[in-house]
Every structure is written in C-alpha cells, then in structure tokens.
Design an enzyme around this catalytic site. Structure first.
Site, PDB file in Angstrom:
ATOM      1  N   TYR A 193      -8.704   4.848   8.510  1.00 35.14           N
ATOM      2  CA  TYR A 193      -8.755   5.147   9.942  1.00 35.14           C
ATOM      3  C   TYR A 193      -9.855   6.178  10.148  1.00 35.14           C
ATOM      4  O   TYR A 193      -9.779   7.279   9.593  1.00 35.14           O
ATOM      5  CB  TYR A 193      -7.409   5.722  10.417  1.00 35.14           C
ATOM      6  CG  TYR A 193      -6.299   4.702  10.502  1.00 35.14           C
ATOM      7  CD1 TYR A 193      -5.585   4.318   9.368  1.00 35.14           C
ATOM      8  CD2 TYR A 193      -5.959   4.123  11.720  1.00 35.14           C
ATOM      9  CE1 TYR A 193      -4.564   3.375   9.447  1.00 35.14           C
ATOM     10  CE2 TYR A 193      -4.932   3.179  11.808  1.00 35.14           C
ATOM     11  CZ  TYR A 193      -4.250   2.816  10.677  1.00 35.14           C
ATOM     12  OH  TYR A 193      -3.246   1.884  10.756  1.00 35.14           O
ATOM     13  N   HIS A 204       0.845  -1.206   0.000  1.00 35.39           N
ATOM     14  CA  HIS A 204       0.000   0.000   0.000  1.00 35.39           C
ATOM     15  C   HIS A 204       0.878   1.253   0.000  1.00 35.39           C
ATOM     16  O   HIS A 204       1.847   1.326   0.746  1.00 35.39           O
ATOM     17  CB  HIS A 204      -0.868   0.048   1.258  1.00 35.39           C
ATOM     18  CG  HIS A 204      -1.977  -0.956   1.243  1.00 35.39           C
ATOM     19  ND1 HIS A 204      -2.997  -0.943   2.147  1.00 35.39           N
ATOM     20  CD2 HIS A 204      -2.222  -1.997   0.414  1.00 35.39           C
ATOM     21  CE1 HIS A 204      -3.827  -1.934   1.884  1.00 35.39           C
ATOM     22  NE2 HIS A 204      -3.372  -2.599   0.846  1.00 35.39           N
ATOM     23  N   TYR A 228       4.425   6.505  10.098  1.00 38.47           N
ATOM     24  CA  TYR A 228       3.594   5.338   9.789  1.00 38.47           C
ATOM     25  C   TYR A 228       4.348   4.357   8.909  1.00 38.47           C
ATOM     26  O   TYR A 228       4.312   3.145   9.130  1.00 38.47           O
ATOM     27  CB  TYR A 228       2.308   5.794   9.086  1.00 38.47           C
ATOM     28  CG  TYR A 228       1.287   4.686   8.978  1.00 38.47           C
ATOM     29  CD1 TYR A 228       0.387   4.450  10.012  1.00 38.47           C
ATOM     30  CD2 TYR A 228       1.224   3.864   7.858  1.00 38.47           C
ATOM     31  CE1 TYR A 228      -0.537   3.420   9.942  1.00 38.47           C
ATOM     32  CE2 TYR A 228       0.302   2.835   7.778  1.00 38.47           C
ATOM     33  CZ  TYR A 228      -0.576   2.623   8.821  1.00 38.47           C
ATOM     34  OH  TYR A 228      -1.491   1.600   8.749  1.00 38.47           O
ATOM     35  N   LYS A 285       2.545  -0.582  14.916  1.00 39.04           N
ATOM     36  CA  LYS A 285       3.993  -0.668  15.107  1.00 39.04           C
ATOM     37  C   LYS A 285       4.462  -1.928  15.853  1.00 39.04           C
ATOM     38  O   LYS A 285       5.661  -2.225  15.876  1.00 39.04           O
ATOM     39  CB  LYS A 285       4.482   0.557  15.917  1.00 39.04           C
ATOM     40  CG  LYS A 285       4.446   1.847  15.144  1.00 39.04           C
ATOM     41  CD  LYS A 285       5.620   1.940  14.206  1.00 39.04           C
ATOM     42  CE  LYS A 285       5.477   3.010  13.164  1.00 39.04           C
ATOM     43  NZ  LYS A 285       5.063   2.556  11.836  1.00 39.04           N
ATOM     44  N   PRO A 331      -2.455  -0.503  19.108  1.00 42.09           N
ATOM     45  CA  PRO A 331      -2.311  -0.910  17.707  1.00 42.09           C
ATOM     46  C   PRO A 331      -2.589   0.181  16.675  1.00 42.09           C
ATOM     47  O   PRO A 331      -2.379  -0.030  15.484  1.00 42.09           O
ATOM     48  CB  PRO A 331      -3.339  -2.050  17.562  1.00 42.09           C
ATOM     49  CG  PRO A 331      -4.318  -1.836  18.664  1.00 42.09           C
ATOM     50  CD  PRO A 331      -3.589  -1.169  19.783  1.00 42.09           C
TER      51      PRO A 331
HETATM   52  C1  PHB Z   1      -4.612  -4.908  10.891  1.00 42.30           C
HETATM   53  O1  PHB Z   1      -4.699  -5.064   9.671  1.00 42.30           O
HETATM   54  O2  PHB Z   1      -4.847  -5.835  11.680  1.00 42.30           O
HETATM   55  C2  PHB Z   1      -4.223  -3.581  11.425  1.00 42.30           C
HETATM   56  C3  PHB Z   1      -3.883  -2.570  10.547  1.00 42.30           C
HETATM   57  C4  PHB Z   1      -3.521  -1.321  11.040  1.00 42.30           C
HETATM   58  C5  PHB Z   1      -3.509  -1.096  12.392  1.00 42.30           C
HETATM   59  C6  PHB Z   1      -3.828  -2.113  13.286  1.00 42.30           C
HETATM   60  C7  PHB Z   1      -4.198  -3.360  12.796  1.00 42.30           C
HETATM   61  O3  PHB Z   1      -3.167   0.141  12.855  1.00 42.30           O
END
Ligand code: PHB
Length: 376
Positions: free
Chosen positions: A185, A57, A369, A281, A277
């Site tokens: 997000y 991505h 990120y 990271k 999460p």
């Molecule tokens: C996930 O795909 O499980 C995932 C992706 C981004 C995050 C946390 C979990 O910030």
C-alpha cells in the site's frame, strides 16, 4: 435464485454472477479474504479451489517517504493471516456448488420485483426467457448488490449514511510477476497506489485517479509509468511490465443503510453497505452477513424461534460499522485529497510513522486488516 425446500428466495449474484455465467469480463473486483471468511467458505463446502489456489499472506507493506515497512500481521495478531483469492473465483465456486446440487438458479432474468414482504407470503416476480415467473417464499434474501432492486423496494423505511470520496481507483490486471510477495500500500505525493496479485504470474494493480477520469486517458504506458513512480521502482523492487488483461475505474464510497431488515426481507452485502476498497473488507462483510442470516434462518426452521432473525440487522451492523471505520481510516491515511493543505499532508505522514513505530498502532491496523472475530 431460489431454494425450494426452505422457501427462501434469494435475489443475488448480481452483476458478477452474470458476467461469470456469460464468460464476460465484469468490473474488476477485490480479492483479500479474512481467515473467518476462508473458514466459512471451507465449512460451506466451497473451499476446495480456494485452499489449492489461494495465496496465504502473513503481512502487508506500507510504502511512504521513499521507504517500505512491513506490518507483520501474523506476529502482531497471534497468528492470523489473509488469503488472496479473487472475488470472481469465489462467485464461480458458489455457482458451481449450486449447479452441482441441482438447485434452481436463473441468470438473465428481467423485470425482477419483490412483493408482500411485510406479510406471510412474500413473492418474487421476474421473467426468464420471456416467461413470467412467481416465487412464493417465507423470506427474501436481498443479496443483489448496490445497484439491485431489493434496497430500493424499502428505501423509504431506511436511514442512509453515505460519504463519497473525491477520487477513484484505476485498476488493472496484468500478466506479470508481482513486484513483491506481499501487498504494498503506497502513500505517494502523486496519489495512492496498491500492488496486489492474483497468482504468482498475474498482478493486480491500482492507482488513485480523479473520480470522473476516463479509461481512455490512461494508455498502458502512462499506467506503468505512474505505477513505477508511486512504487519507487528501481530501488530494491522491480516492476515488470506485461500485457494488461483488464482495466477499469471504480468510484470510492462509504455507504450504509439501517436497518438491514424489513419484514421478511433481509439485505446482505453490497445491497446494504459499501466500503472503499482500501481496507479490503467488501466481500468479507458480505460473507459475514450471510453467515449471520443463515444461522438465524436455521434456528427459525429448527425451533420456530425468531430472536436471531429479529437481531439480524443489529448483529451485522456492529461489524459493518467497525469495517466502515477501518476502511475510511485506511483511505484517509493513504490517499491525496484534492483539498488537502500541506498541514494535512504532514499529519498523514506523522500517522504513518506512528503506525510503523508503535507496536500498539501496528497491532490495531493488523487486527482490523486480518479480520474481526465472528463473535462481535
Ligand atoms: C485486490 O487484490 O484486488 C485488492 C487487494 C487489497 C485491497 C483492495 C483490492 O485493499
């Protein structure tokens, strides 16, 4: 798990490895790999499936006030990307490499304890199939997760830094096409939501919930409705419902111990630190720790020099604290806090506006990120 040649005793793989080995469903785990993590796994000979199946991505989306905004990570960071590949898949690849190398690996051990790591003869004791085992080694790598036995063995020597958040994440894995090709997000008045994926047909979705919430309170219908509301689905996005394959609630916490090293015991990954999460990271930090440790051990075995081993904790902690900061920032920006005032809510929105309208602010997000360079 042990490596006889170099005499390094690894206590690790913890819960995730156990569940994979037994074919069980463990706790839901994240799946975003920074480029540096991907490179490390490829160099270590465990990147084949990751390169075939990982989803690369170049950006992420932020959703708030009913609109979505793309952060073009690739352009803002001079070409960086992230790869979506489940943490459980990484652990499967590591277990396979270990078994292919005919190296020792024990699952379902009990009564594990570590001893004499302040001497030249550290030992790991455990039982396997009812039989007592004792491993003598030069070093012990404590890679046994937050609930493992290594950190408690030295906890009196460590300084603990901790913050628990007044919410958790309810996560599901569902058989349905992800609503978007990139991660979304969402900041929403009903709480945070995250739209991620594992494959083009499997979505990975999260909803902010109360920290003491029970999964029994969340019927499949309620989950889909809540996700749809927080995504503002129905506009240009469609949230396709499908069978829910797995669901679970995870608490949110920031946690660090210092130092990450005592005598011949080296803590790595969740044994030493936890991030919420939101910044994706956790696994990246674990891989970075192990990278630092493996280089330090290689130098020691090649030349007898201990400088890199002595610097292990300080080297890792520089990255750890950067990631702690970023994960705290993303968490604070995107979640509803139960004690927040309307003033606080307006500040969150002002900051989100700043992130999408200022190239400098968007670059800061994109840089953290997509991953910190390995030389810090
Ligand atoms: C996930 O795909 O499980 C995932 C992706 C981004 C995050 C946390 C979990 O910030």
């Amino acid at each position: 798990m042990i490596n006889n040649e170099l005499r390094i005793g690894f206590v690790g793989f913890g819960e995730a490895g156990y569940h994979i080995a037994k074919g069980l469903r463990g706790r839901i785990r994240a799946g975003v790999l920074e480029q540096g993590t991907v490179n490390t796994l490829i160099k270590s000979g465990v990147g084949e499936r990751l390169q075939q199946q990982g989803l690369v991505h170049h950006g992420i989306e932020l959703s708030f006030s009913g609109r979505r905004h793309r952060i073009n990570m690739h352009e803002l960071t001079g070409g960086r990307a992230i790869t979506v590949y489940g943490q459980t898949e990484v652990v499967k690849d590591l277990i396979k490499a270990r078994l292919d190398a005919n190296a020792a690996l024990y699952f379902e051990v009990t009564d594990t304890s570590i001893h004499d790591f302040e001497t030249h003869d550290p030992r790991i004791l455990f039982r396997h199939n009812g039989q007592p085992h004792e491993i003598h080694c030069h070093f012990i790598a404590g890679c046994d997760g937050f609930h493992g036995i290594c950190r408690p063995a030295i906890i009196g020597r460590l300084q603990v830094f901790e913050r628990t958040y007044p919410f958790g994440w309810l996560g599901i894995l569902a058989e349905s096409t992800p609503p978007s090709e990139e991660l979304i997000y969402c900041h929403h008045e009903r709480g945070f939501a995250l739209f991620s994926m594992r494959t083009p047909n499997i979505t990975r979705l999260y909803i902010q919930c109360a920290p003491d919430d029970h999964i029994a309170n969340w019927s499949d219908n309620r989950i889909w409705e809540e996700l749809s509301t927080r995504l503002h689905a129905g506009g240009d996005l469609e949230l396709k419902e499908g069978p829910i394959l797995q669901k679970g609630i995870t608490p949110m916490r920031s946690f660090v111990v210092e130092p990450m090293h005592w005598g011949k015991l080296f803590l790595a990954g969740d044994a030493a630190h936890i991030v919420p999460p939101t910044g994706a990271k956790g696994m990246n930090l674990a891989v970075a720790d192990v990278r630092v440790l493996s280089r330090a051990l290689a130098t020691y075995y090649q030349s007898g020099q201990t400088e890199l081993l002595d610097a292990y904790s300080a080297t890792c902690l520089r990255r750890v604290w950067r990631a702690e900061y970023f994960s705290w920032w993303m968490t604070s920006l995107l979640h509803q806090f139960p004690d927040a005032t309307p003033f606080h809510e307006k500040l969150q929105l002002a900051e989100l506006e700043y992130v999408i309208h200022s190239r400098a602010a968007a670059t800061a997000l994109a840089e953290s990120y997509s991953g910190l360079p390995f030389d810090i």
